[in-house]
Motif scaffolding. Structure first.
Motif, PDB file in Angstrom:
ATOM      1  N   VAL A 112      19.084 -22.384   9.056  1.00 33.40           N
ATOM      2  CA  VAL A 112      20.231 -21.902   8.280  1.00 33.40           C
ATOM      3  C   VAL A 112      21.448 -21.757   9.191  1.00 33.40           C
ATOM      4  N   VAL A 113      21.249 -21.142  10.353  1.00 33.46           N
ATOM      5  CA  VAL A 113      22.357 -20.944  11.291  1.00 33.46           C
ATOM      6  C   VAL A 113      22.907 -22.287  11.757  1.00 33.46           C
ATOM      7  N   ALA A 114      22.007 -23.211  12.084  1.00 30.65           N
ATOM      8  CA  ALA A 114      22.454 -24.527  12.553  1.00 30.65           C
ATOM      9  C   ALA A 114      23.235 -25.261  11.464  1.00 30.65           C
ATOM     10  N   GLN A 115      22.718 -25.224  10.232  1.00 33.18           N
ATOM     11  CA  GLN A 115      23.408 -25.887   9.127  1.00 33.18           C
ATOM     12  C   GLN A 115      24.739 -25.206   8.817  1.00 33.18           C
ATOM     13  N   ALA A 116      24.779 -23.886   8.951  1.00 34.72           N
ATOM     14  CA  ALA A 116      26.027 -23.157   8.707  1.00 34.72           C
ATOM     15  C   ALA A 116      27.103 -23.586   9.698  1.00 34.72           C
ATOM     16  N   ARG A 117      26.716 -23.751  10.953  1.00 28.87           N
ATOM     17  CA  ARG A 117      27.684 -24.200  11.960  1.00 28.87           C
ATOM     18  C   ARG A 117      28.194 -25.602  11.627  1.00 28.87           C
ATOM     19  N   GLU A 118      27.305 -26.446  11.118  1.00 31.28           N
ATOM     20  CA  GLU A 118      27.727 -27.794  10.742  1.00 31.28           C
ATOM     21  C   GLU A 118      28.690 -27.758   9.556  1.00 31.28           C
ATOM     22  N   TYR A 168      30.478 -17.337  15.359  1.00 30.96           N
ATOM     23  CA  TYR A 168      29.785 -18.554  14.931  1.00 30.96           C
ATOM     24  C   TYR A 168      30.679 -19.791  14.898  1.00 30.96           C
ATOM     25  N   GLY A 169      31.987 -19.611  15.073  1.00 32.81           N
ATOM     26  CA  GLY A 169      32.881 -20.757  15.014  1.00 32.81           C
ATOM     27  C   GLY A 169      33.046 -21.316  13.614  1.00 32.81           C
ATOM     28  N   ILE A 170      32.796 -20.486  12.610  1.00 31.45           N
ATOM     29  CA  ILE A 170      32.899 -20.899  11.208  1.00 31.45           C
ATOM     30  C   ILE A 170      34.158 -20.282  10.611  1.00 31.45           C
ATOM     31  N   GLN A 171      35.072 -21.106  10.149  1.00 34.93           N
ATOM     32  CA  GLN A 171      36.320 -20.613   9.574  1.00 34.93           C
ATOM     33  C   GLN A 171      36.057 -19.933   8.239  1.00 34.93           C
ATOM     34  N   VAL A 172      36.638 -18.747   8.057  1.00 38.55           N
ATOM     35  CA  VAL A 172      36.476 -17.999   6.809  1.00 38.55           C
ATOM     36  C   VAL A 172      37.854 -17.787   6.187  1.00 38.55           C
ATOM     37  N   ASP A 173      38.059 -18.346   5.008  1.00 42.88           N
ATOM     38  CA  ASP A 173      39.300 -18.149   4.263  1.00 42.88           C
ATOM     39  C   ASP A 173      39.062 -17.054   3.228  1.00 42.88           C
ATOM     40  N   VAL A 199      27.915 -24.256  -4.682  1.00 46.39           N
ATOM     41  CA  VAL A 199      28.868 -24.025  -3.597  1.00 46.39           C
ATOM     42  C   VAL A 199      28.821 -25.191  -2.622  1.00 46.39           C
ATOM     43  N   ARG A 200      29.853 -25.288  -1.816  1.00 41.68           N
ATOM     44  CA  ARG A 200      29.942 -26.377  -0.843  1.00 41.68           C
ATOM     45  C   ARG A 200      29.382 -25.995   0.518  1.00 41.68           C
ATOM     46  N   HIS A 201      29.279 -24.688   0.787  1.00 39.61           N
ATOM     47  CA  HIS A 201      28.838 -24.231   2.108  1.00 39.61           C
ATOM     48  C   HIS A 201      27.760 -23.153   1.945  1.00 39.61           C
ATOM     49  N   PRO A 202      26.583 -23.523   1.416  1.00 30.88           N
ATOM     50  CA  PRO A 202      25.566 -22.523   1.074  1.00 30.88           C
ATOM     51  C   PRO A 202      24.973 -21.806   2.275  1.00 30.88           C
ATOM     52  N   ASN A 203      24.787 -22.513   3.375  1.00 33.18           N
ATOM     53  CA  ASN A 203      24.180 -21.873   4.543  1.00 33.18           C
ATOM     54  C   ASN A 203      25.148 -20.911   5.218  1.00 33.18           C
ATOM     55  N   ALA A 204      26.411 -21.306   5.310  1.00 38.79           N
ATOM     56  CA  ALA A 204      27.422 -20.404   5.865  1.00 38.79           C
ATOM     57  C   ALA A 204      27.548 -19.156   5.000  1.00 38.79           C
ATOM     58  N   ALA A 205      27.389 -19.320   3.691  1.00 38.72           N
ATOM     59  CA  ALA A 205      27.472 -18.177   2.782  1.00 38.72           C
ATOM     60  C   ALA A 205      26.347 -17.181   3.059  1.00 38.72           C
ATOM     61  N   ARG A 206      25.123 -17.671   3.186  1.00 37.20           N
ATOM     62  CA  ARG A 206      23.993 -16.776   3.444  1.00 37.20           C
ATOM     63  C   ARG A 206      24.116 -16.117   4.817  1.00 37.20           C
ATOM     64  N   LEU A 207      24.583 -16.872   5.796  1.00 36.00           N
ATOM     65  CA  LEU A 207      24.737 -16.313   7.137  1.00 36.00           C
ATOM     66  C   LEU A 207      25.765 -15.183   7.138  1.00 36.00           C
ATOM     67  N   PHE A 208      26.852 -15.351   6.394  1.00 38.15           N
ATOM     68  CA  PHE A 208      27.877 -14.307   6.334  1.00 38.15           C
ATOM     69  C   PHE A 208      27.333 -13.056   5.649  1.00 38.15           C
ATOM     70  N   ILE A 209      26.566 -13.227   4.575  1.00 34.95           N
ATOM     71  CA  ILE A 209      25.995 -12.063   3.896  1.00 34.95           C
ATOM     72  C   ILE A 209      25.105 -11.279   4.855  1.00 34.95           C
ATOM     73  N   ASP A 210      24.264 -11.979   5.589  1.00 42.56           N
ATOM     74  CA  ASP A 210      23.392 -11.299   6.546  1.00 42.56           C
ATOM     75  C   ASP A 210      24.213 -10.581   7.612  1.00 42.56           C
TER      76      ASP A 210
END
Length: 405
Positions: free
Chosen positions: A88-94, A122-127, A333-344
């Protein structure tokens, strides 16, 4: 044939006010939750307010969940997420980015803080864009119906969560999260009582009091009980979050209806409060002295005004209205793994302690120790009650009848 809605069309749909957190506006907090018994009933049964409301929620009035009614709901796996957390973390970064609709309306500044820290870690942009809870719900509904999702996450209260699960059917199961076991049993019990645990994770408890102008209200004359706000001296001196729409005003209305009675609310309406849905302006108007009292006032907003010398917060007896504040993932959604990672991430020590330091009750009990003493005192106020999602339409109608313009 009509052209498909563009992303810009979706963001403008319905002429909603789409306010970024960078604007610094104080907007209204979202509402929701479940009702609690009166103080007398609580004394007989001895459950906490949240335990009592969870028990009441188990009644058939809550209605079937989407799963029970046979409606298909996209699981995290179905929408592209994976079960293994490292993956999940790896896919979220992608995926690399995330769009969050903050239906808390900016009343929880920690959401913006979490977005910044999450991006740094995580280097994931959050708008992030802040709006009323009802606006977030409607945007997600329009996007899902159009098949053109923009939001990957939406922060909501428990009423909004129930509506999106049971009426709109626009959210998906979140799946297992490493930090979910840290959430207090009390919070999980209330969420489970309304069938919310599969589709929403609650990161904080918003508690409500009264904002007071200290120049108009001398020391010692602040409302000590909710009945005190019915004193004739407050006629025309109260600005109130509109209880006729889901939000903090509706949470207060629902809690007062159960805990203080309908007569109290009718007497409050006779005080001629000015109803508003602009909470930023409300707090400013109290600070300027246009009104003596603001009812209700979300404690999550207090850090933004606590240094203003003309205002203070009081917590009238017998207790404070409250609402669980949470987050959900839209069905597609377009970014499901990033979404779950942010919730955690919202359940991590860093974010939970930031919530406590900013006058929000964290859902991880140990984090409350990070709150400054004055925040702990306010957050430790007895709880009066909250709203009952399955009965929201009924209570909104009653609010409209009592608080007529």
């Amino acid at each position: 044939m009509d052209r498909p809605l563009s992303r810009r069309d979706l963001l403008r749909y319905g002429a909603f006010s789409f306010v970024s957190l960078g604007a610094g506006a104080l907007l209204s907090a979202c509402g929701g939750g479940s009702e609690t018994p009166t103080p007398e009933a609580a004394a007989q049964t001895t459950p906490t307010p949240m335990e009592a409301s969870a028990t009441a929620a188990a009644s058939p009035t809550a209605g079937p969940s989407p799963t029970a009614s046979g409606e298909a709901q996209a699981s995290p796996e179905a929408s592209g997420a994976t079960a293994d957390w490292d993956e999940v973390v790896a896919q979220a970064r992608e995926e690399g980015q995330l769009v969050l609709y903050d239906g808390h309306g900016g009343a929880i500044p920690t959401i913006g803080y979490a977005a910044q820290e999450f991006q740094a870690e995580y280097g994931i942009q959050v708008d992030v864009s802040a709006m009323r809870a009802s606006e977030g719900q409607e945007r997600v509904r329009v996007e899902q119906q159009a098949g053109q999702p923009v939001a990957d996450l939406v922060t909501i209260g428990s009423t909004q969560a129930w509506l999106m699960i049971n009426q709109d059917k626009t959210v998906q199961p979140i799946g297992d999260l490493p930090n979910l076991s840290r959430v207090s049993e009390e919070v999980m019990a209330q969420a489970e009582g309304f069938g919310l645990t599969e589709y929403a994770v609650f990161e904080a408890i918003q508690v409500y009091g009264v904002l007071v102008n200290t120049r108009l209200v001398p020391e010692g004359e602040e409302p000590r009980t909710w009945e005190d706000v019915l004193d004739p001296k407050w006629i025309g001196q109260i600005i109130m979050d509109d209880p006729r729409a889901i939000g903090g005003g509706f949470v207060f209305f629902s809690a007062a209806l159960v805990g203080l009675g309908e007569e109290f609310l009718r007497n409050l309406a006779a005080q001629e409060p000015v109803l508003t849905r602009n909470i930023a302006d409300s707090a400013n108007r109290v600070a300027r002295g246009e009104f003596a009292l603001m009812i209700p006032f979300a404690l999550g907003l207090f850090p933004q005004v606590k240094d203003v010398p003309t205002v203070k917060v009081v917590m009238p007896e017998p207790g404070a209205p409250f609402v669980l504040q949470g987050i959900s993932i839209p069905a597609e959604v377009r970014h499901p793994n990033a979404a779950r990672l942010f919730i955690d991430y919202l359940l991590s020590d860093k974010i939970q302690e930031h919530l406590a330091a900013n006058y929000l009750r964290p859902v991880v009990d140990s984090a409350l120790e990070a709150a400054p003493p004055e925040a702990r005192d306010l957050l430790s106020a007895p709880l009066l009650g909250t709203s009952d999602p399955p009965r929201s339409e009924e209570r909104l109608a009653l609010a409209a009848e009592i608080f007529q313009e």
